[in-house]
Design an enzyme around this catalytic site. Structure first.
Site, PDB file in Angstrom:
ATOM      1  N   ALA A 293       0.855  -1.184   0.000  1.00  3.69           N
ATOM      2  CA  ALA A 293       0.000   0.000   0.000  1.00  3.69           C
ATOM      3  C   ALA A 293       0.893   1.238   0.000  1.00  3.69           C
ATOM      4  O   ALA A 293       2.052   1.172   0.404  1.00  3.69           O
ATOM      5  CB  ALA A 293      -0.909   0.014   1.225  1.00  3.69           C
ATOM      6  N   GLU A 295       0.953   5.723   0.521  1.00  2.00           N
ATOM      7  CA  GLU A 295       0.207   6.767   1.228  1.00  2.00           C
ATOM      8  C   GLU A 295      -0.066   8.036   0.439  1.00  2.00           C
ATOM      9  O   GLU A 295      -0.235   9.102   1.046  1.00  2.00           O
ATOM     10  CB  GLU A 295       1.004   7.138   2.485  1.00  2.00           C
ATOM     11  N   HIS A 328      -1.534   2.518   8.993  1.00  2.00           N
ATOM     12  CA  HIS A 328      -0.172   2.901   8.596  1.00  2.00           C
ATOM     13  C   HIS A 328      -0.222   4.021   7.553  1.00  2.00           C
ATOM     14  O   HIS A 328       0.468   5.034   7.667  1.00  2.00           O
ATOM     15  CB  HIS A 328       0.535   1.657   8.051  1.00  2.00           C
ATOM     16  N   GLU A 329      -1.064   3.847   6.540  1.00  2.00           N
ATOM     17  CA  GLU A 329      -1.114   4.844   5.463  1.00  2.00           C
ATOM     18  C   GLU A 329      -1.754   6.150   5.930  1.00  2.00           C
ATOM     19  O   GLU A 329      -1.359   7.233   5.497  1.00  2.00           O
ATOM     20  CB  GLU A 329      -1.878   4.288   4.253  1.00  2.00           C
ATOM     21  N   HIS A 332       0.768   8.172   7.739  1.00  3.59           N
ATOM     22  CA  HIS A 332       1.666   8.863   6.801  1.00  3.59           C
ATOM     23  C   HIS A 332       1.104  10.199   6.325  1.00  3.59           C
ATOM     24  O   HIS A 332       1.862  11.034   5.838  1.00  3.59           O
ATOM     25  CB  HIS A 332       1.866   8.003   5.551  1.00  3.59           C
ATOM     26  N   GLU A 351       8.638   5.823   7.877  1.00  2.00           N
ATOM     27  CA  GLU A 351       8.221   4.425   8.011  1.00  2.00           C
ATOM     28  C   GLU A 351       8.238   3.926   9.451  1.00  2.00           C
ATOM     29  O   GLU A 351       7.361   3.180   9.864  1.00  2.00           O
ATOM     30  CB  GLU A 351       9.079   3.530   7.112  1.00  2.00           C
TER      31      GLU A 351
HETATM   32 ZN    ZN Z   1       4.825   3.316   5.033  1.00  2.00          ZN
END
Ligand code: ZN
Length: 876
Positions: A293, A295, A328-329, A332, A351
């Site tokens: 994936a 972001e 996670h995205e 970001h 990250e």
């Molecule tokens: Zn990432």
């Protein structure tokens, strides 16, 4: 980006990187482009011809000449220019010369005059290619009930925007973008910002104009185009959307609801509200060897397997992963998009933070998943890789973007170090520091020290020195408990700091300042110290055995004296589950590396009660699966090991059962699949028989094979398949019209233990059957059982294999196949491959694979006999 660690079922599968010195200071100046000119705004028009895999483009770039020059250099790859024009309000000039440099991925436009400082408009007409792998503008084909469809997407991180847009393609050149796409009128187009206008073109197509973006880096630009549909929700004034291919939005409900909750939580945490009017998550069929994936600001891209839930095949683990990937995205959108690393040296700021934020947010919003314990196993990925000579620091200098090799150190060590430092300064101070940092660098760029400065300001506590120890130098501290002497009702604990190295045990240890937390067994209070200059002494009340790294927030391994370890082992059930996991992990890793007896892990595994936390059982199953591979070269000894491993795991599976119990915890559902998969790979006849029975009965009675059980059951059937079963699976894969299910079936075809069937799968991987992105996944899957076979096959067919892998992953794909090998000949083969095909700078993944293989050959030779002795003594 979210790397596809999740498609690999064992942690050692991802490649480590090489060893460049950490020179964080150089991050201030690194660039591949001259700084004489900078972009201020892009007006981009793209007209894709999806059928022909080509596009034409026109871009008007407002630029500022900062130093007088007669040449303008920007990034471009595989772009052909038909016109280059430079203008001011008064005049305009065509370029006298256009020079393309393939090795630096640049185009230089020369003009017949010196350009004075000031603003200009650079206009470029050009054409380029649409790729079939995820780099630049790319196409994905997928089957549907009414035939094959093609959708277009973009993937620009780290340096592939230049394949679609000639641009200053470095993260520090932040600008605004206004994007227009000429599209077939029946298709949906999606980009970072909402559609501002859609109007018909004379040729029957439509022109879609998107609202201008905020200031951002090129690698975050996105557009997608296809037969899509969009599910929406609203949160804090932001429109949330999940864009899927037509007919799939019903599988997006969970990720949409989760995104709502996560956006609200992160708006609160960061103290700066998400600034765009909408946030889409665009789900695409297929996959990539380099990411799961991405972001893109306002338009996250995810492969379907990473976020959609199909009740026919999805498990509880898929659900947790979908939550994790989306979180996670979304994280970001702040760490990465709003504040961006100045150069790729500090990629970990993106990250490590997104990974840590995912853990934190999941713990908070989904406490029932008990993911606090998962942090320990993710830290293991980093610790293992970080204890080899080939590791690199978290902050690592790269001269060119091609030198970047994000890995478990970037992600999991980054996240673990952040967790340790948050614990050290306190949660509130940490959050305050992050808020100061967000506010100060919003819409700008930063380096790691900018963050530490703000954290120190908020915490009023020195943290930079510790942060530097763990991010600028590589490696794993080893905290030795030298002595724990009880006198007059208190314990004096003497700690020393060394370094844990798996392949260079005699190396001179580096020095770290290590925050250490200690707890006395069976008591609540914790005690803290900072080990510096290699030693520390603590006095604790009471005389029970002390647990070092209590709570497991520390990034280090702990080695106890034998007697101390025995006391902990004898009281194993009294430890908190997270510390049980930490001690299991340390004793397994230190045991294989020769620092303690590998029998210690087996003592713990033998005495772990059925009632232990499911994640503790998951850890034991994972170690057994890894050990089974080490034993694979000696079937007689492997059989003895397997008998013991099955005798431990089978009763736990009997307790958990094959079918979900009403209201069972999610952790049970995940453990069930882990146990079935592990017992199946250990050759347990009862589990193999039951999997085959359920697979055969599924047509008449679908309840024998619920979606959540599908992957482990099919995995076992496929692993132990004969030719007839394999053909049956093949027929099912060909007939399947749902991309997610089809991809899974082709993966299963690659899982056979039988060598002839594995060969058939490899041949199939290079055909059109599994799709453009499915072939590489199949080869990777074969490598899990047959690393040497998969490696030889990929080398024999290198040119074709390369077309199945995105460019950025090519130099790591081949070594990744070899990593599970236990054949000494593989080392020479890998080196020969590197000599022939790789530039020296691209050798890091080969070096890491060689280090890993060398280590496991040695560990298997030296340590397995000790386990054999233990097994002989402890097997009935
Ligand atoms: Zn990432």
């Amino acid at each position: 980006m979210h790397h596809p660690f999740i498609i690999l079922t064992f942690a050692m599968a991802f490649a480590a990187a090489g060893s460049l010195p950490a020179t964080a200071a150089a991050a201030q100046t690194t660039t591949q482009l001259p700084r004489t000119v900078r972009p201020l705004h892009y007006d981009v028009m793209i007209a894709p011809d999806a059928a022909a895999l080509r596009f034409t483009g026109k871009v008007g770039i407002t630029i500022e000449v900062v130093q007088p020059t007669s040449t303008i250099t920007l990034n471009a790859v595989d772009i052909a220019f038909s016109s280059v024009n430079l203008a001011t309000d008064q005049e305009s000039w065509a370029a006298s010369k256009t020079e393309i440099n393939e090795s630096t991925q640049t185009a230089s436009f020369s003009f017949d005059r010196q350009l004075a400082k000031g603003r200009y408009r650079l206009t470029l007409d050009y054409s380029g290619k649409i790729s079939t792998q995820a780099a630049g503008l790319f196409a994905l084909d997928y089957p549907t009930a009414d035939g094959k469809k093609r959708a277009l997407y973009t993937q620009f991180e780290s340096a592939d925007a230049r394949r679609m847009l000639p641009s200053w393609d470095e993260p520090a050149f932040k600008t605004t973008f206004a994007l227009e796409i000429a599209v077939p009128s029946d298709l949906m187009a999606v980009s970072n910002m909402p559609v501002a206008e859609r109007k018909p073109l004379p040729d029957g197509r439509s022109l879609v104009r998107f609202a201008p973006t905020p200031k951002m880096s090129t690698y975050l630009l996105f557009f997608g185009l296809g037969e899509f549909e969009r599910a929406t929700a609203e949160q804090d004034g932001v429109e949330l959307g999940v864009v899927t291919k037509k007919g799939s939005s019903g599988q997006a409900g969970f990720v949409l609801e989760s995104s709502k909750a996560v956006l609200k939580e992160l708006n609160d945490y960061f103290g700066v509200k998400y600034p765009l009017p909408k946030l889409d998550n665009v789900a695409a069929p297929g996959g990539s060897q380099s990411f799961g994936a991405m972001e893109n600001w306002g338009a996250i891209f995810s492969f379907e397997y990473a976020i959609l839930l199909d009740p026919a095949i999805s498990s509880q683990l898929d659900k947790q992963r979908a939550f994790g990937t989306a979180t996670h995205e979304i994280a970001h959108q702040w760490f990465g998009n709003l504040v961006t690393m100045r150069w790729w040296d500090d990629l970990w700021l993106n990250e490590g933070f997104a990974s840590w934020m995912t853990d934190r947010t999941t713990r908070k919003l989904r406490p029932e998943w008990n993911t606090a314990l998962s942090v320990v196993s993710r830290r293991e990925w980093a610790l293992d890789q970080d204890a080899l000579e080939t590791t690199q620091p978290v902050v690592r200098h790269v001269e060119t973007v091609e030198q970047m090799r994000p890995d478990a150190i970037t992600y999991q060590k980054g996240a673990a170090v952040i967790g340790m430092l948050e614990d050290y300064v306190g949660r509130k101070a940490w959050a305050d520091g992050v808020r100061l940092y967000m506010k100060k660098y919003a819409y700008g760029n930063a380096v790691s020290d900018d963050l530490w400065t703000q954290i120190e300001a908020a915490a009023r506590k020195p943290v930079k020195a510790i942060a530097h120890d763990f991010t600028l130098q590589p490696g794993v501290p080893l905290i030795r408990v030298e002595s724990a002497l009880c006198s007059k009702g208190s314990t004096v604990l003497k700690l020393s700091q060394g370094e844990f190295s798996r392949d260079h045990p005699g190396k001179k240890p580096l020095r770290w300042r290590v925050p250490v937390i200690v707890q006395q067994l069976g008591t609540a209070p914790t005690y803290r110290t900072l080990v510096r200059n290699g030693a520390a002494t603590m006095t604790l009340p009471g005389c029970g055995p002390a647990i070092v790294n209590a709570g497991q927030s520390g990034y280090y391994r702990t080695l106890y004296q034998a007697e101390h370890f025995s006391q902990l082992a004898a009281n194993f059930t009294a430890l908190n589950p997270i510390d049980q996991l930490g001690i299991l992990a340390d004793s397994w890793s230190l045991g294989m590396a020769g620092l303690q007896s590998p029998a210690d892990f087996f003592d713990l595994a033998k005495n772990t009660p059925l009632a232990a936390d499911p994640k503790v059982w998951g850890k034991i199953a994972g170690v057994f699966a890894a050990l089974d591979r080490s034993y694979s070269t000696d079937p007689a000894r492997q059989a003895i090991f397997r008998k013991f491993a099955i005798s431990r795991l089978a009763p736990k599976l009997a307790q958990v059962g094959w079918i979900a119990q009403a209201n069972e915890p999610d952790t049970f559902a995940i453990l069930r699949n882990e146990l079935i998969e592990t017992l199946g790979s250990l050759g347990d006849p009862a589990v193999i028989g039951e999997a085959r029975r359920r697979y055969a009965a599924r047509a008449g009675d679908p309840s024998t094979l619920p979606g959540a059980l599908r992957r482990p059951v099919l995995g076992i059937v496929a692993m132990h398949a004969d030719a007839a079963t394999w053909d049956q699976l093949h027929a099912a894969a060909l007939a399947e019209r749902t991309p997610l299910v089809k991809d899974q079936l082709f993966q299963m075809l690659a899982a056979a233990e039988d060598v002839d069937l594995a060969r058939k799968a490899l041949a199939l991987a290079l055909t059109a059957e599994p799709g453009e992105t499915g072939g590489a996944m199949m080869i990777r899957r074969v490598a899990m059982q047959h690393p040497d076979l998969a490696f030889d096959f990929a080398l024999d067919n290198l040119a074709t294999v390369n077309t199945k892998v995105d460019k950025i992953s090519r130099s790591r794909f081949i070594p990744s196949l070899a990593r599970g090998s236990l054949d000494p000949a593989m080392i020479a083969k890998l080196n020969a491959y590197a000599e022939k095909h790789l530039l020296p700078a691209a050798r890091r993944d080969v070096n890491a694979a060689v280090a890993n293989i060398t280590y496991w050959i040695k560990a298997s030779r030296e340590r397995l006999p000790l386990i054999d002795t233990w097994l002989a003594r402890n097997s009935s």
